[in-house]
Motif scaffolding. Structure first.
Motif, mmCIF file in Angstrom:
data_model
loop_
_atom_site.group_PDB
_atom_site.id
_atom_site.type_symbol
_atom_site.label_atom_id
_atom_site.label_comp_id
_atom_site.label_asym_id
_atom_site.label_seq_id
_atom_site.Cartn_x
_atom_site.Cartn_y
_atom_site.Cartn_z
ATOM 1 N N GLY A 1 -64.938 -16.025 43.696
ATOM 2 C CA GLY A 1 -65.959 -16.482 42.764
ATOM 3 C C GLY A 1 -65.512 -16.407 41.323
ATOM 4 O O GLY A 1 -64.436 -16.894 40.960
ATOM 5 N N SER A 2 -66.310 -15.765 40.478
ATOM 6 C CA SER A 2 -66.020 -15.688 39.043
ATOM 7 C C SER A 2 -64.736 -14.916 38.757
ATOM 8 O O SER A 2 -64.098 -15.148 37.729
ATOM 9 C CB SER A 2 -67.191 -15.050 38.292
ATOM 10 N N LEU A 3 -64.335 -13.997 39.637
ATOM 11 C CA LEU A 3 -63.081 -13.286 39.414
ATOM 12 C C LEU A 3 -61.904 -14.243 39.515
ATOM 13 O O LEU A 3 -60.994 -14.206 38.687
ATOM 14 C CB LEU A 3 -62.917 -12.135 40.403
ATOM 15 N N GLY A 4 -61.926 -15.110 40.513
ATOM 16 C CA GLY A 4 -60.881 -16.112 40.659
ATOM 17 C C GLY A 4 -60.824 -17.042 39.460
ATOM 18 O O GLY A 4 -59.745 -17.463 39.035
ATOM 19 N N LYS B 1 -57.109 -12.792 41.609
ATOM 20 C CA LYS B 1 -57.120 -13.352 42.959
ATOM 21 C C LYS B 1 -56.445 -12.391 43.917
ATOM 22 O O LYS B 1 -55.588 -11.620 43.537
ATOM 23 C CB LYS B 1 -56.397 -14.699 42.969
ATOM 24 N N ARG B 2 -56.867 -12.467 45.152
ATOM 25 C CA ARG B 2 -56.215 -11.702 46.213
ATOM 26 C C ARG B 2 -56.229 -12.556 47.457
ATOM 27 O O ARG B 2 -57.112 -13.375 47.648
ATOM 28 C CB ARG B 2 -56.919 -10.373 46.466
ATOM 29 N N GLY B 3 -55.221 -12.355 48.267
ATOM 30 C CA GLY B 3 -55.168 -13.079 49.535
ATOM 31 C C GLY B 3 -56.159 -12.498 50.510
ATOM 32 O O GLY B 3 -56.658 -11.386 50.335
ATOM 33 N N GLY B 4 -56.439 -13.226 51.558
ATOM 34 C CA GLY B 4 -57.415 -12.786 52.543
ATOM 35 C C GLY B 4 -57.063 -11.471 53.213
ATOM 36 O O GLY B 4 -57.939 -10.741 53.632
ATOM 37 N N SER B 5 -55.772 -11.147 53.289
ATOM 38 C CA SER B 5 -55.379 -9.906 53.955
ATOM 39 C C SER B 5 -55.196 -8.751 52.973
ATOM 40 O O SER B 5 -54.884 -7.645 53.387
ATOM 41 C CB SER B 5 -54.076 -10.124 54.722
ATOM 42 N N GLN B 6 -55.368 -8.991 51.672
ATOM 43 C CA GLN B 6 -55.206 -7.926 50.686
ATOM 44 C C GLN B 6 -56.498 -7.127 50.557
ATOM 45 O O GLN B 6 -57.586 -7.681 50.539
ATOM 46 C CB GLN B 6 -54.835 -8.495 49.318
ATOM 47 N N ARG B 7 -56.340 -5.812 50.430
ATOM 48 C CA ARG B 7 -57.486 -4.926 50.251
ATOM 49 C C ARG B 7 -58.040 -5.120 48.845
ATOM 50 O O ARG B 7 -57.296 -5.171 47.873
ATOM 51 C CB ARG B 7 -57.017 -3.478 50.431
ATOM 52 N N PRO B 8 -59.367 -5.205 48.701
ATOM 53 C CA PRO B 8 -59.950 -5.316 47.364
ATOM 54 C C PRO B 8 -59.672 -4.064 46.535
ATOM 55 O O PRO B 8 -59.532 -2.966 47.075
ATOM 56 C CB PRO B 8 -61.450 -5.444 47.631
ATOM 57 N N SER B 9 -59.612 -4.217 45.243
ATOM 58 C CA SER B 9 -59.326 -3.091 44.364
ATOM 59 C C SER B 9 -60.516 -2.143 44.259
ATOM 60 O O SER B 9 -61.662 -2.573 44.118
ATOM 61 C CB SER B 9 -58.997 -3.603 42.962
ATOM 62 N N GLU C 1 -73.640 -15.664 43.182
ATOM 63 C CA GLU C 1 -73.453 -15.565 41.731
ATOM 64 C C GLU C 1 -74.424 -16.481 40.979
ATOM 65 O O GLU C 1 -74.903 -16.113 39.894
ATOM 66 C CB GLU C 1 -72.013 -15.888 41.343
ATOM 67 N N LYS C 2 -74.735 -17.633 41.517
ATOM 68 C CA LYS C 2 -75.713 -18.518 40.875
ATOM 69 C C LYS C 2 -77.102 -17.883 40.859
ATOM 70 O O LYS C 2 -77.853 -18.038 39.900
ATOM 71 C CB LYS C 2 -75.768 -19.867 41.593
ATOM 72 N N GLN D 1 -70.131 -11.797 39.298
ATOM 73 C CA GLN D 1 -69.510 -10.490 39.514
ATOM 74 C C GLN D 1 -68.789 -10.040 38.244
ATOM 75 O O GLN D 1 -68.808 -8.856 37.900
ATOM 76 C CB GLN D 1 -68.505 -10.559 40.667
ATOM 77 N N MET D 2 -68.160 -10.977 37.539
ATOM 78 C CA MET D 2 -67.439 -10.645 36.313
ATOM 79 C C MET D 2 -68.385 -10.028 35.284
ATOM 80 O O MET D 2 -68.078 -8.990 34.685
ATOM 81 C CB MET D 2 -66.750 -11.888 35.741
ATOM 82 N N ASP D 3 -69.542 -10.631 35.074
ATOM 83 C CA ASP D 3 -70.516 -10.082 34.120
ATOM 84 C C ASP D 3 -71.021 -8.719 34.574
ATOM 85 O O ASP D 3 -71.169 -7.799 33.769
ATOM 86 C CB ASP D 3 -71.689 -11.044 33.934
#
Length: 121
Positions: free
Chosen positions: A54-57, A62-70, A97-98, A103-105
């Motif tokens: 979403g807004s982070l991208g 960005k992260r790949g589908g197999s990457q753990r979120p931070s 988000e709409k 998420q960024m805000d």
């Protein structure tokens, strides 16, 4: 290396900590966020949402589908806004988000409330 991995690696270098200490720091940070009210409803019965896409991208995070979120990029959400028909459920990130703000805000507000900037560690 992804931006998220770089942030986490830099945090360990800046604070001179190894993985065990980094995990303890991560848990302390998570506890501070867990003590905040939901960023949407203001209720106190929250779960932690690891922000993604979403807004982070849109801002280059960005992260790949197999990457753990931070663990740096978390916001407090009540359960019904998190799973089921929530952001990590059937509604989808862009629609969520709409309806509830980006998420960024929300991350920026959380960073102000807990006293750190997860983007400039």
């Amino acid at each position: 290396m992804s931006l998220i991995a770089a942030i986490e690696r830099k945090a360990c270098v800046v604070w001179g900590i190894g993985s065990t200490a980094a995990e303890a720091l991560s848990e302390a940070r998570a506890e501070r966020v867990r003590n905040l009210p939901c960023v949407v409803t203001g209720r106190s019965d929250v779960t932690l949402h690891h922000c993604h896409s979403g807004s982070l991208g849109d801002h280059g995070i960005k992260r790949g589908g197999s990457q753990r979120p931070s663990d740096w990029l978390v916001i407090p959400l009540v359960l019904e806004l998190h799973v089921g028909n929530g952001i990590d459920g059937s509604i989808g990130v862009r629609t969520w988000e709409k309806e509830h703000g980006t998420q960024m805000d929300h991350l920026k507000k959380v960073f102000q409330q807990v006293g750190y900037n997860g983007f400039h560690i």
